[in-house]
Design an enzyme around this catalytic site. Structure first.
Site, mmCIF file in Angstrom:
data_model
loop_
_atom_site.group_PDB
_atom_site.id
_atom_site.type_symbol
_atom_site.label_atom_id
_atom_site.label_comp_id
_atom_site.label_asym_id
_atom_site.label_seq_id
_atom_site.Cartn_x
_atom_site.Cartn_y
_atom_site.Cartn_z
ATOM 1 N N ARG A 218 1.090 -1.020 0.171
ATOM 2 C CA ARG A 218 -0.029 0.340 -0.005
ATOM 3 C C ARG A 218 1.081 1.277 -0.210
ATOM 4 O O ARG A 218 2.174 1.452 0.191
ATOM 5 C CB ARG A 218 -0.537 0.208 1.322
ATOM 6 C CG ARG A 218 -0.223 -0.281 2.710
ATOM 7 C CD ARG A 218 -1.441 -0.249 3.014
ATOM 8 N NE ARG A 218 -1.340 -1.303 5.026
ATOM 9 C CZ ARG A 218 -1.664 -1.797 5.476
ATOM 10 N NH1 ARG A 218 -2.681 -1.730 4.804
ATOM 11 N NH2 ARG A 218 -0.934 -2.512 6.415
ATOM 12 N N GLU B 160 -3.104 5.617 4.421
ATOM 13 C CA GLU B 160 -2.482 4.960 3.098
ATOM 14 C C GLU B 160 -4.281 4.264 1.731
ATOM 15 O O GLU B 160 -5.122 4.740 2.010
ATOM 16 C CB GLU B 160 -2.722 3.668 3.903
ATOM 17 C CG GLU B 160 -1.800 3.678 4.806
ATOM 18 C CD GLU B 160 -1.540 2.066 5.272
ATOM 19 O OE1 GLU B 160 -0.504 2.244 6.256
ATOM 20 O OE2 GLU B 160 -2.826 1.741 5.738
ATOM 21 N N LYS C 67 -8.695 0.810 -1.517
ATOM 22 C CA LYS C 67 -9.432 1.576 -0.605
ATOM 23 C C LYS C 67 -8.472 2.872 0.448
ATOM 24 O O LYS C 67 -7.631 2.646 0.405
ATOM 25 C CB LYS C 67 -9.110 0.460 0.673
ATOM 26 C CG LYS C 67 -9.931 0.803 1.526
ATOM 27 C CD LYS C 67 -9.985 -0.262 3.203
ATOM 28 C CE LYS C 67 -8.547 -0.706 3.458
ATOM 29 N NZ LYS C 67 -9.093 -2.055 5.042
ATOM 30 N N THR D 255 -9.871 5.583 15.583
ATOM 31 C CA THR D 255 -8.634 5.319 15.178
ATOM 32 C C THR D 255 -8.662 5.041 13.576
ATOM 33 O O THR D 255 -7.230 5.728 13.122
ATOM 34 C CB THR D 255 -8.278 4.224 15.828
ATOM 35 O OG1 THR D 255 -8.526 4.161 17.288
ATOM 36 C CG2 THR D 255 -7.062 3.865 15.460
ATOM 37 N N ARG E 158 -14.401 -7.312 6.750
ATOM 38 C CA ARG E 158 -13.290 -7.937 6.365
ATOM 39 C C ARG E 158 -11.966 -8.520 7.424
ATOM 40 O O ARG E 158 -11.298 -9.782 7.460
ATOM 41 C CB ARG E 158 -12.690 -7.427 5.157
ATOM 42 C CG ARG E 158 -12.032 -6.037 5.625
ATOM 43 C CD ARG E 158 -10.106 -6.645 5.493
ATOM 44 N NE ARG E 158 -8.995 -5.906 4.839
ATOM 45 C CZ ARG E 158 -8.453 -5.518 5.297
ATOM 46 N NH1 ARG E 158 -8.138 -6.259 6.713
ATOM 47 N NH2 ARG E 158 -7.804 -4.323 5.085
ATOM 48 N N GLY F 173 -0.214 -4.622 14.483
ATOM 49 C CA GLY F 173 1.232 -4.919 13.967
ATOM 50 C C GLY F 173 0.824 -3.977 12.601
ATOM 51 O O GLY F 173 0.928 -5.502 12.123
ATOM 52 N N ASP F 174 0.646 -3.183 12.053
ATOM 53 C CA ASP F 174 0.874 -2.701 10.449
ATOM 54 C C ASP F 174 0.806 -1.580 10.120
ATOM 55 O O ASP F 174 0.243 -1.119 9.117
ATOM 56 C CB ASP F 174 -0.767 -2.384 10.673
ATOM 57 C CG ASP F 174 -1.692 -1.605 11.402
ATOM 58 O OD1 ASP F 174 -0.934 -0.679 12.240
ATOM 59 O OD2 ASP F 174 -2.584 -1.586 11.271
ATOM 60 N N LYS G 118 6.160 -0.189 14.203
ATOM 61 C CA LYS G 118 4.725 -0.550 15.492
ATOM 62 C C LYS G 118 4.810 -2.119 15.302
ATOM 63 O O LYS G 118 4.533 -2.636 14.826
ATOM 64 C CB LYS G 118 3.446 0.215 14.061
ATOM 65 C CG LYS G 118 1.688 -0.724 15.548
ATOM 66 C CD LYS G 118 1.030 0.557 15.011
ATOM 67 C CE LYS G 118 -0.777 0.236 15.988
ATOM 68 N NZ LYS G 118 -1.632 0.053 14.848
ATOM 69 N N SER H 164 -0.359 -10.624 10.971
ATOM 70 C CA SER H 164 -1.545 -9.812 10.240
ATOM 71 C C SER H 164 -1.054 -8.294 9.814
ATOM 72 O O SER H 164 -1.245 -7.301 10.611
ATOM 73 C CB SER H 164 -3.300 -10.060 10.261
ATOM 74 O OG SER H 164 -3.959 -9.325 9.274
#
Length: 353
Positions: A58, A69, A82, A97, A125, A239-240, A244, A305
């Site tokens: 992304r 993003e 998205k 958030t 999702r 953590g994404d 992080k 993920s």
């Protein structure tokens, strides 16, 4: 514009729009748990045709407050993207958030065919993906899950694992007790045995599946190495983004790690703590039977993920298919469509107000 009326949009100008109100109506018409399970089926179907998709990490714009993003992909016939933000400090300021919206469009002419809110849909999702992956990786007959971080995603995860995996007990912990209390209230009629815990250690005790979904944009240690015994499946979804994380590095070194798209996960996921060549397995390969998932009772499996564009594509595809089923959408006059494609200015000039 039609020839009969300069102010009446043509059919081609109209795009179905699913508002927040529409999305809530769709969810409540179908049922939250059922819609998550149905989205999981769409995600699985798209993972099984992984090679047909354009794939790219992304596009992210980072700031000290958070990240914004864009997540694009296409299967050659339909294009989707998205827009999503992640601002951990928002909650304390009275904002969500995460907020999001998404679009599907025809590849052959570029015309959008769906415009939708995705704040709710992203939660659905994400939960659907987590439960789908656990179907392949979690210990068989898992009945107890711990959820560390009881914010906006928590209830969706709990319902997903109940519906798709068969979880019966959810053990909760959050550093903010009011978040846990909120979750207990919201899940009171879910059929789950919901247990509020006073520490992460207490929540993890006896769980076969551990989900972490915290929001702080920092290197964090939500799970320490001593908290994770053999035979556990970890669903790490907090953590994404770069900088992080939620898991101690030693947990990663003891786990078999499964990811959506390695070029993105190595930047944003738990594995940003590891060497660039640390072995990971792509989930689509497991689903397609090209790689092994859980291979032993004592194995620790980790779903690192971060969320990938194909999952959003699947969710948008699912929602588009529900419009006729539920009728919960409106049409937006979104595209300028003059009678003569060369005469856009003439359409504007002739408009009468």
């Amino acid at each position: 514009m039609t020839a009969s009326s300069q102010l009446t949009p043509s059919k081609l100008a109209m795009v179905p729009f699913v508002s927040v109100d529409n999305m809530m109506k769709i969810v409540n018409t179908i049922g939250p748990a059922k819609i998550i399970a149905e989205i999981a089926d769409y995600i699985e179907a798209d993972f099984l045709r992984w090679d047909t998709f354009d794939k790219t990490p992304r596009v992210a714009a980072h700031s000290k407050e958070g990240v914004i993003e864009l997540m694009p992909t296409s299967d050659g016939e339909t294009y989707g993207f998205k827009y999503v933000n992640g601002h951990p400090a928002n909650m304390a300021r009275g904002f969500q958030t995460v907020t999001a919206f998404g679009v599907l469009a025809r590849v052959d002419n570029g015309y959008p065919v769906l415009f939708s809110e995705m704040t709710i849909l992203t939660a659905l999702r994400t939960a659907a993906t987590s439960a789908l992956v656990a179907k392949y990786l979690a210990p068989k007959n898992s009945k107890t899950m711990a959820v560390i971080g009881n914010g906006a995603q928590c209830e969706f995860q709990a319902l997903a694992f109940k519906e798709v995996v068969g979880i019966e007990t959810v053990r909760l912990f959050d550093i903010d007790p009011t978040a846990t209390q909120k979750t207990v209230r919201n899940l009171a009629e879910s059929g789950l045995n919901v247990v509020a815990c006073s520490s992460a250690e207490e929540a993890v005790a006896g769980a076969q599946i551990v989900t972490t979904c915290t929001a702080d944009k920092q290197y964090a240690t939500i799970l320490t190495d001593n908290m994770i015994g053999s035979g556990i499946h970890i669903n790490a979804i907090g953590g994404d983004c770069p900088g992080k994380t939620e898991l101690h590095k030693d947990i990663l070194l003891r786990s078999d790690i499964f990811v959506e798209y390695p070029p993105q996960t190595r930047i944003e996921g738990e594995i940003q703590q590891l060497a660039e060549d640390h072995p990971v397995t792509e989930l689509w390969q497991v689903m397609a039977g090209q790689a092994q998932g859980r291979t032993s009772e004592g194995q620790i499996t980790l779903f690192d993920s971060v969320g990938f564009a194909t999952e959003d594509f699947s969710a948008l595809r699912y929602i588009k298919d529900q419009l006729e089923r539920t009728g919960h959408f409106v049409e937006l006059d979104l595209l300028a469509d003059p009678d003569d494609p060369r005469d856009l200015f003439g359409m504007v000039q002739r408009a009468v107000f």
